[in-house]
Design an enzyme around this catalytic site. Sequence first.
Site, PDB file in Angstrom:
ATOM      1  N   HIS A   1       0.827  -1.208   0.000  1.00  0.00           N
ATOM      2  CA  HIS A   1       0.000   0.000   0.000  1.00  0.00           C
ATOM      3  C   HIS A   1       0.863   1.261   0.000  1.00  0.00           C
ATOM      4  CE1 HIS A   1      -3.663   2.276   0.824  1.00  0.00           C
ATOM      5  NE2 HIS A   1      -2.967   2.973   1.684  1.00  0.00           N
TER       6      HIS A   1
ATOM      7  N   HIS B   1     -10.371   2.898  -0.478  1.00  0.00           N
ATOM      8  CA  HIS B   1     -10.580   2.430   0.889  1.00  0.00           C
ATOM      9  C   HIS B   1     -11.383   1.143   0.836  1.00  0.00           C
ATOM     10  CE1 HIS B   1      -9.835   4.585   4.907  1.00  0.00           C
ATOM     11  NE2 HIS B   1      -8.749   4.579   4.194  1.00  0.00           N
TER      12      HIS B   1
ATOM     13  N   ASP C   1      -5.654   8.188 -11.645  1.00  0.00           N
ATOM     14  CA  ASP C   1      -6.194   6.834 -11.826  1.00  0.00           C
ATOM     15  C   ASP C   1      -6.110   6.067 -10.523  1.00  0.00           C
ATOM     16  OD1 ASP C   1      -3.548   5.926 -11.481  1.00  0.00           O
ATOM     17  OD2 ASP C   1      -3.172   6.066 -13.617  1.00  0.00           O
TER      18      ASP C   1
END
Lengths: 724, 229
Positions: free
Chosen positions: A49, A95, A496
């Site tokens: 992440h 999320h 994007d």
Amino acid sequence: MTESPPDTAEPAHRQLGMTDDEYESVIAILGREPRPAELAMYSVMWSEHCSYKSSRTHLGRLPSSAPWVVVGPGENAGVVDLGDGWLAALRIESHNHPSFVEPYQGAATGVGGILRDIFTMGARPIAVWDPLRFGPLDEAHNRYLFGGVVSGIAGYGNAVGVPTLGGEVEFADRYAANPLVNVMALGLLRREQLVLSAASGVGNIAVLLGAATGRDGIGGASILASASFDEESGSKRPSVQVGDPFEEKRLIEACLELYDRSLVVGIQDLGAAGISCATSECAANGGMGMDVDLDSVPVREDGMTAGEILMSESQERMLAIVEPAAVADVVAVAEKWEVNASVIGTVTEGGSLRVRQQGELVAELPAASLSDDAPKYDRPLARPGYLDELWAAGLTAAPPGDVAEVLPALLDDPALGDRSWIYQQYDHQLFLNTIIEPGHDGSLLRIKGTDKALAVSTDGNGQRCYLDPRRGASRLVMESALNVAVTGTMPYAVVDNLNFGNPEKPEIMWQFSETIDGMAEACDQLMIPVIGGNVSFYNESAGVDIYPSPVVGMLGFADPMPSSPPRLDRARAAMEIWLVGPRDETDFAASAYSRVIHGRLDGRPAATNPDVGRGVIAAAAGLAHHLPVLHDISSGGIAVALAEIAITSEIGLSIGDVGWSELWSEGPHRFLALCEPGSMPTLEVPTVRIGTMGGTTLDFGRHGAVELSTATGVWRAAIPRRMA
Amino acid sequence: MVFPGTNCEHDVVHALDLIGLQPELVFHKETDLTGFDAVVLPGGFAHGDYLRTGAIARFSPIMGAVTAMAATGAPVIGICNGFQVLCEAGLLPGALVANRDLAFICRPVHLRVETSRSALTTGAASGEVLRIPLNSYEGNYVASPETIREMEAADQILVRYCDASGTISDAANPNGSIGNIAGVCNAAGNVAGLMPHPERAVETVLGSTDGIGLLRSIPAFADLVATRP
């Protein structure tokens, strides 16, 4: 393997989601075994992440420069120049995993996080969009997730005082166990307000602003966002943060006042990886080091370890870098807005990040190593075996049928029906900038005091990308560009959000790589820079990956804006209906018609054509300054696009010479244009008149007809009847 | 009037500027309103609406000056959250609770003007139908039957939710408000509150200009008060 569940017998680094090789790299950097807090910091900062370790190899292929780009990818948000001292900041995030575990808070904190990315740049956030994907609404759990996410976005966005201008939504089985919640925000600022996250100046002070630090969200980035789901995902709820929009609202106002008064030299929001990330990035971006004292961090509970404080993802926090003489003023501004301010660190010479707790050194490492030395993987790629069979199987024409049966079935689909059930829960008018509201192809916002306007569209089509990721991604960019063009703006910049499955599978990495190529190709052809983005991998549950789901956020810009921009509700009797762009009757791959009427997902989507794409986009942006209604043709083809105009304008229509297959085909580069009789300008792209507005029926001649009232009822009920 | 959490203040300033007034933002920690002819409490989520909408805002330092100003007969206007604060402070009767369908509502609604005697409706005619955006979760007006009877007798109902033709019906009631009530005033008419946002309906490009008449009523009413013998 990173996805194995935590096991107490495992070494500490594996429990934190780190591979053995990565652990060896840490030892090489430090020249010793890491202390617990150091290991915690590396594990989060080197997570998928935070570090983009599987995607960085590919992201460089996206074009990111243009003369009007002020800040490109890599900062908190991309920034473009709008002239006359005005800048716009744009950012998109996902999320996904938090929202599956806890839909309301997952979505709410997604909104909070993206807003901080925007006001970190010095911009006031002026609008939010939310592209969403869920499983089919006939299952109760999917309805619970969908309803919870929408109310979380509304609950946080409305209260924090930033309008939500819509987004888009799709429903498919592949998203049932892994919904997608993406969020994009737009900010506006004057050039002199631009702030970056570099901590310059030895002796400058690091001030932590906002909420106290708790144990919520620990490992959100490494444990939730960077691993696949399994049956134990419910136990990950404590990794989801809890949001407080009122704290965020005060934090926004306090920070904007700090910028107005030039009281900060740099600032960074605390999102994924919390204090670890903010302190190391500020220091590394400025080529400096930092001494951090964890005893000065306000905490919500006693006994938090250094690792917990460093890794916590508690919401509504910012780290400001301030000259020593300005600290008192910063504290006073914070007090005015009832925001906590604590001096937690000092900028130092050299590149070392030193963290102390109760006088003890708990971490000492090169600040830049957390980002610059992060692992980078060139993972293997493999074209999926399923493609050849699917490409050979698709429909090339629509089997005979009747509009009276097919059109209502499409209008009843929740992805095609009226989405006002969603956006009427969002404040979409605040700030009095909203000229075109949700429910249109793109939203249009004016910049008060100027003739400038910004349009935004978010677009995604995971099923089309599943059938051909390269063509699917290229089509997304073209469609999104056309969506902003029909509001009277020219496409100006792209962000994007790349939502994909497990990158350790070669087929998924191939989808990713192809998507990058398709997107890069279309952006190059249209000369649109990609100014930021986000990658979300491991959208996999019980071994099933989501469809490759890139989402494009397109920013359009006009100066001057159209005096009376086209709207779907401006059709009147006797207006002529024109089809602009190439005729098309064979593109059924991933079409709504194939999916809803025939229950199939196969075929190969048509490719884009750069010359036609550019011509049609320019034609739309020009016509928008003269014509009352322009509408992009996408899901559901010409027939559904026509129905949306008729229903929204409350007037019927009759259509002449359009073939049966042509009604439902979804080829790219096409839009509908309505004009007063005899007033259609001559264009350089194919243009053909296909019908006339009027009456109380949607009359498709030999193909059949539907009463306007029937179509309206079905379309309006598509989502509410399922959510009732 | 700006409380922490207020978010419509810049929109109200923009709208009042457009109609030629000289609005100024006053922070909630101030205690003095000397020199002002009228007060508007804008929408938002004052103090986060924690505990209950308006429940904390009513204790803000500025509310003493607002109450004093109300007592002089000067216009004191509450829009949306500002309306909730005025109810919570006891300056207006009734209260606002969660919408009937327990969902936030953001869309234009039709309002029928019931009286032109208040600081918000002096410039409007009874029976006039206005189209104005509604934007609230707690917009459902409630009051006891006696209060409603007294308010109706004293002509304190300003606007009711209706359809495009002005008909009051359940179908035209977006949030369950008793008697379709969207706005009320005190007995003197100078303290007035409503849930919909007139400042969002002041320009053609925003979709409606029906809010202008309501906002122009504020200075018109202030002049009436000032010139009264």
